[in-house]
Design a protein around this motif. Sequence first.
Motif, short mmCIF file in Angstrom:
data_model
loop_
_atom_site.label_atom_id
_atom_site.label_comp_id
_atom_site.label_asym_id
_atom_site.label_seq_id
_atom_site.Cartn_x
_atom_site.Cartn_y
_atom_site.Cartn_z
N MET A 183 20.14 -6.72 2.53
CA MET A 183 19.60 -6.58 3.87
C MET A 183 18.10 -6.30 3.76
O MET A 183 17.67 -5.56 2.88
CB MET A 183 20.29 -5.46 4.65
N ILE A 184 17.33 -6.93 4.65
CA ILE A 184 15.88 -6.77 4.64
C ILE A 184 15.50 -5.86 5.80
O ILE A 184 15.77 -6.18 6.96
CB ILE A 184 15.17 -8.12 4.78
N LEU A 185 14.88 -4.73 5.48
CA LEU A 185 14.45 -3.77 6.49
C LEU A 185 12.93 -3.78 6.60
O LEU A 185 12.22 -3.89 5.60
CB LEU A 185 14.91 -2.36 6.14
N ALA A 186 12.44 -3.67 7.83
CA ALA A 186 11.00 -3.57 8.08
C ALA A 186 10.70 -2.15 8.54
O ALA A 186 11.36 -1.63 9.45
CB ALA A 186 10.57 -4.58 9.15
N LEU A 187 9.71 -1.53 7.92
CA LEU A 187 9.37 -0.15 8.21
C LEU A 187 7.98 -0.06 8.82
O LEU A 187 7.06 -0.79 8.43
CB LEU A 187 9.40 0.70 6.94
N GLY A 188 7.82 0.87 9.78
CA GLY A 188 6.52 1.12 10.38
C GLY A 188 5.96 -0.11 11.07
O GLY A 188 6.64 -0.78 11.85
N ARG A 189 4.69 -0.41 10.76
CA ARG A 189 4.03 -1.55 11.41
C ARG A 189 4.65 -2.89 11.04
O ARG A 189 4.43 -3.89 11.74
CB ARG A 189 2.54 -1.54 11.06
N ILE A 239 12.05 1.53 12.29
CA ILE A 239 12.69 0.74 11.25
C ILE A 239 13.60 -0.28 11.92
O ILE A 239 14.35 0.04 12.83
CB ILE A 239 13.50 1.60 10.27
N GLY A 240 13.52 -1.50 11.50
CA GLY A 240 14.38 -2.56 12.02
C GLY A 240 14.86 -3.45 10.89
O GLY A 240 14.42 -3.31 9.74
N HIS A 241 15.76 -4.37 11.20
CA HIS A 241 16.26 -5.29 10.17
C HIS A 241 16.12 -6.72 10.64
O HIS A 241 15.98 -7.00 11.83
CB HIS A 241 17.71 -4.98 9.81
N THR A 242 16.17 -7.64 9.68
CA THR A 242 16.00 -9.06 10.00
C THR A 242 17.32 -9.78 10.21
O THR A 242 17.32 -10.98 10.51
CB THR A 242 15.22 -9.77 8.88
N GLY A 243 18.43 -9.08 10.07
CA GLY A 243 19.73 -9.70 10.26
C GLY A 243 20.84 -8.79 9.78
O GLY A 243 20.70 -8.12 8.75
N THR A 244 21.93 -8.74 10.53
CA THR A 244 23.01 -7.80 10.22
C THR A 244 23.97 -8.36 9.17
O THR A 244 23.97 -9.54 8.85
CB THR A 244 23.82 -7.48 11.49
N LEU A 245 24.78 -7.45 8.66
CA LEU A 245 25.94 -7.79 7.85
C LEU A 245 27.14 -7.09 8.47
O LEU A 245 27.02 -5.97 8.97
CB LEU A 245 25.77 -7.29 6.41
N ASP A 246 28.31 -7.74 8.46
CA ASP A 246 29.52 -7.11 8.96
C ASP A 246 29.77 -5.81 8.20
O ASP A 246 29.42 -5.69 7.01
CB ASP A 246 30.72 -8.03 8.78
N ASP A 274 0.85 -1.18 0.00
CA ASP A 274 0.00 0.00 0.00
C ASP A 274 0.89 1.24 0.00
O ASP A 274 2.03 1.22 0.46
CB ASP A 274 -0.88 0.01 1.25
N ASN A 275 0.35 2.33 -0.51
CA ASN A 275 1.14 3.56 -0.64
C ASN A 275 1.26 4.27 0.71
O ASN A 275 0.71 5.33 0.94
CB ASN A 275 0.50 4.47 -1.68
N ASN A 276 1.98 3.63 1.65
CA ASN A 276 2.27 4.25 2.94
C ASN A 276 3.67 3.85 3.35
O ASN A 276 4.43 3.34 2.53
CB ASN A 276 1.22 3.83 3.99
N LYS A 277 4.01 4.09 4.60
CA LYS A 277 5.38 3.80 5.05
C LYS A 277 5.46 2.50 5.84
O LYS A 277 6.43 2.28 6.56
CB LYS A 277 5.91 4.96 5.89
N ASP A 278 4.46 1.64 5.73
CA ASP A 278 4.50 0.33 6.37
C ASP A 278 4.84 -0.71 5.31
O ASP A 278 4.10 -0.86 4.33
CB ASP A 278 3.15 -0.02 7.00
N GLY A 279 5.93 -1.39 5.49
CA GLY A 279 6.29 -2.40 4.50
C GLY A 279 7.71 -2.87 4.65
O GLY A 279 8.39 -2.60 5.64
N VAL A 280 8.17 -3.58 3.65
CA VAL A 280 9.49 -4.21 3.65
C VAL A 280 10.33 -3.60 2.54
O VAL A 280 9.87 -3.45 1.40
CB VAL A 280 9.35 -5.73 3.44
N LEU A 281 11.55 -3.23 2.90
CA LEU A 281 12.47 -2.62 1.94
C LEU A 281 13.70 -3.51 1.79
O LEU A 281 14.32 -3.90 2.78
CB LEU A 281 12.89 -1.23 2.42
N ILE A 282 14.03 -3.82 0.55
CA ILE A 282 15.22 -4.63 0.27
C ILE A 282 16.34 -3.68 -0.15
O ILE A 282 16.21 -2.96 -1.15
CB ILE A 282 14.95 -5.66 -0.85
N VAL A 283 17.42 -3.67 0.62
CA VAL A 283 18.51 -2.73 0.40
C VAL A 283 19.81 -3.48 0.12
O VAL A 283 20.07 -4.54 0.68
CB VAL A 283 18.71 -1.81 1.63
N ASN A 284 20.61 -2.90 -0.76
CA ASN A 284 21.95 -3.42 -1.04
C ASN A 284 22.94 -2.62 -0.20
O ASN A 284 23.34 -1.51 -0.57
CB ASN A 284 22.27 -3.28 -2.53
#
Length: 307
Positions: free
Chosen positions: A55-61, A41-48, A8-18
């Motif tokens: 990296m998978i980031l979770a935003l908002g809800r 904003i949180g992540h599902t696992g770190t990288l050194d 949906d066009n809001n700030k709740d969702g999953v962002l895939i970042v390089n």
Amino acid sequence: MQRIEEADNNKDGVLIVNKPSGMTSHDLVNITRKLYNLKKIGHTGTLDPDAKGVMILALGRATKFIRFFSDTDKTYIAEILFGQETDTYDSSGKIIKEQKPDFTRSSFRSCLTSFVGETLQRPPIYSALKKEGKRYYEYARMGTKIDIPKRPVKIFDIKILEETIPFSAIIQVKCSSGTYIRSLCHDIGSSLKTCACMGNLERIAVGNISIDQAYDISTLKKMNMDQRKKILLPVDRLLMSYHCAKSNSRGDHFIQNGNALLQWNSAMPFDSYQDGELLKIYNSENRFIGIGQFRQSENGIFPIRMV
């Protein structure tokens, strides 16, 4: 760049970042907070810091569901440098041992094969794992020796991409969550009766999310806010391994008010569900609304975490 499915066009969702090399996972989250003007904003696992890649980031809800993100397979491209052992198991660390490598291409390939499958691996002391409430790397920085137990990991596949034997090699590794590629490189060196550490590292996939679906920070910075919102994936993208249950219109009212869902539609027979199994719940309009637990005794799904 491949798009999977728009949220949906809001700030709740999953962002895939390089994530680029030279940046901590924490730094990446902070940059994303500013770009989206969002605190949660949180992540599902770190990288050194020296590693780059998915990296998978979770935003908002979506952050409410990070704890339900099941451990999933990872795929890496790693450089092995032979002849030196470091305290961090990678090339950024202090050299603690040197030994001229002397092995054949045949023995190298045989060695890699021996690591495929289930094995016990000892994590490096420079890691974020904890012992008695303190990170391993904190003990390392104080010069305190600790006993680091081995942990079960699984290597599904190792492919050789480049090799300059006996000096270096580049491999592609598909492995279980929790596998340390630095330890793998170190152990490969030991198995070949020499020293080795990890050079460059790139994570190219997390489960079925690959690097070609990830956005560079530079690309995100060039976007306006509406464009950034549109590239967010649905919250349930974090929960691909869970079975689904779809409510009917009557059930929508009950489950949204914290009551058990006793009637629902399913692609599987009801007796296929395991007692205590967590399920993704969709409402009658096919919108993801949360996670519930199936209880066989009541033959119902009880809400655990709702959007």
